[in-house]
Design an enzyme around this catalytic site. Structure first.
Site, PDB file in Angstrom:
ATOM      1  N   ILE A   9       0.834  -1.204   0.000  1.00  0.00           N
ATOM      2  CA  ILE A   9       0.000   0.000   0.000  1.00  0.00           C
ATOM      3  C   ILE A   9       0.868   1.252   0.000  1.00  0.00           C
ATOM      4  O   ILE A   9       0.636   2.190  -0.782  1.00  0.00           O
ATOM      5  CB  ILE A   9      -0.969  -0.012   1.188  1.00  0.00           C
ATOM      6  N   VAL A  20       2.318   1.547  -3.547  1.00  0.00           N
ATOM      7  CA  VAL A  20       1.375   2.024  -4.557  1.00  0.00           C
ATOM      8  C   VAL A  20       1.049   3.493  -4.331  1.00  0.00           C
ATOM      9  O   VAL A  20       0.967   4.285  -5.278  1.00  0.00           O
ATOM     10  CB  VAL A  20       0.097   1.168  -4.553  1.00  0.00           C
ATOM     11  N   GLU A  21       0.880   3.882  -3.076  1.00  0.00           N
ATOM     12  CA  GLU A  21       0.479   5.256  -2.770  1.00  0.00           C
ATOM     13  C   GLU A  21       1.567   6.272  -3.088  1.00  0.00           C
ATOM     14  O   GLU A  21       1.297   7.301  -3.715  1.00  0.00           O
ATOM     15  CB  GLU A  21       0.072   5.370  -1.299  1.00  0.00           C
ATOM     16  N   THR A  22       2.791   6.015  -2.645  1.00  0.00           N
ATOM     17  CA  THR A  22       3.816   7.072  -2.730  1.00  0.00           C
ATOM     18  C   THR A  22       5.197   6.568  -3.127  1.00  0.00           C
ATOM     19  O   THR A  22       6.178   7.296  -2.967  1.00  0.00           O
ATOM     20  CB  THR A  22       3.954   7.806  -1.375  1.00  0.00           C
ATOM     21  N   TYR A  75      -7.120  -0.890  -8.200  1.00  0.00           N
ATOM     22  CA  TYR A  75      -6.213  -0.512  -7.117  1.00  0.00           C
ATOM     23  C   TYR A  75      -5.965  -1.696  -6.185  1.00  0.00           C
ATOM     24  O   TYR A  75      -4.814  -2.033  -5.874  1.00  0.00           O
ATOM     25  CB  TYR A  75      -6.794   0.659  -6.324  1.00  0.00           C
TER      26      TYR A  75
END
Length: 333
Positions: free
Chosen positions: A115, A118-120, A308
């Site tokens: 997570i 994927v986010e940052t 996602y």
């Protein structure tokens, strides 16, 4: 009524107006001050720092013509060599904290790492928009989602008071998401944990709080420890896939119902639990069908997209396998 009365493409343009001088913003300030015992003058001063950000409106506005969804194109953004190798390094660096978070919250380390990846990209791309200006722009100049972003602006004022910070000191995505895990201000207040025990939440410069907070977020939203996330599905030629997919992203299809409709796991087993049927479409290619279990649905509480959630799951699997390789190499030394 917006202060300037000027509309461009249905949205207000307020390049020179101060939000603190606008009637709609002043009403908002009065409401927030009354609800949370703020000094209205303090909120006036804070909001006066906000600037209208046209780029924020442009980035959040859906395209006039929707592009064709492509699972393979989406997947390629997150399942590349750079993100996998950086994730393996992130895991090596923070192995102790990830093990502790997994034990405390019941969420596998690879899901937590995926997570954040994927986010940052593990904190490399957290956004450089001033959060106060981004949220004010969306709260007062983007009617389609103004209610949501007024709640987030209110949450930002509360968060700043709780953390002893100037509301203008936060930066993040164009939609107001913050730091390594890209939590909106309301999520920071509801789910963030001080996982390094230093007395404050820091999503900006240290990933340890993010590790614990992501795990806590998933646990609160119903993560089931040691239960499956998803697996490839096999459909019979007679399966009415569209009807089953239309049942929704939350698992509601019992294993027996799926089997009677010609849906099993890829190896022919009955579904492991109540599931959703997930369709991952790519133009010019066969649609991938997956069984999404409760934990798959929990990942969609972070971002309400099956693309996602599947990217997180597949990246997590790649990271888990990479971690096993690292451990086998270490054992040979």
């Amino acid at each position: 009524m917006f202060a300037t009365g000027l509309l461009l493409s249905g949205l207000p343009t307020l390049a020179n107006a101060s939000y603190a001088e606008r009637e709609d913003a002043r009403s908002f300030i009065a409401e927030v001050a009354a609800r949370h015992a703020f000094d209205p003058a303090e909120l006036d001063r804070a909001l006066a720092q906000a600037r209208h950000e046209p780029t924020v409106i442009r980035l959040i506005t859906p395209p006039t013509r929707k592009g064709v969804r492509s699972w393979q194109n989406y997947r390629a953004r997150f399942l590349d060599h750079t993100r996998i190798e950086a994730g393996r390094q992130f895991w090596r660096t923070h192995a102790g904290e990830l093990e502790r978070a997994s034990a405390q919250f019941g969420v596998p380390a690879e899901i937590i790492v995926a997570i954040i990846g994927v986010e940052t990209l593990y904190g490399r791309n957290t956004g450089n928009f001033e959060t106060l200006s981004a949220l004010a722009t969306l709260a007062f100049d983007y009617p389609p989602r103004a209610e949501l972003f007024r709640r987030e602006l209110e949450a930002l004022f509360l968060l700043a008071r709780e953390q002893g910070r100037d509301p203008a000191s936060y930066s993040g995505s164009f939609a107001g998401a913050l730091g390594y895990p890209q939590f909106l201000p309301s999520s920071v207040r509801a789910y963030a944990v001080d996982f390094d025990g230093n007395g404050r939440i820091d999503f900006d410069s240290d990933p340890i709080d993010a590790i614990g907070s992501v795990a806590n977020y998933l646990r609160v939203h119903g993560w089931q420890t040691d239960k499956p996330v998803a697996e490839r599905a096999r459909l019979s030629p007679q399966t009415d896939a569209a009807t089953l997919v239309a049942a929704g992203i939350e698992p509601s299809l019992e294993p027996g119902v799926l089997e009677r409709n010609g849906v099993t796991a890829l190896d022919g087993r009955t579904a492991a639990a109540t599931a959703t049927l997930v369709d991952l479409e790519t133009p010019g290619a066969d649609t991938e069908y997956w069984l999404g279990y409760r934990n798959f649905y929990v990942i969609t509480r972070y971002n309400r997209s099956s693309f996602y959630a599947m990217s997180v799951f597949e990246l997590a699997e790649a990271l888990r396998l990479g971690r096993l390789v690292d451990e086998m190499r270490a054992a040979r030394r």
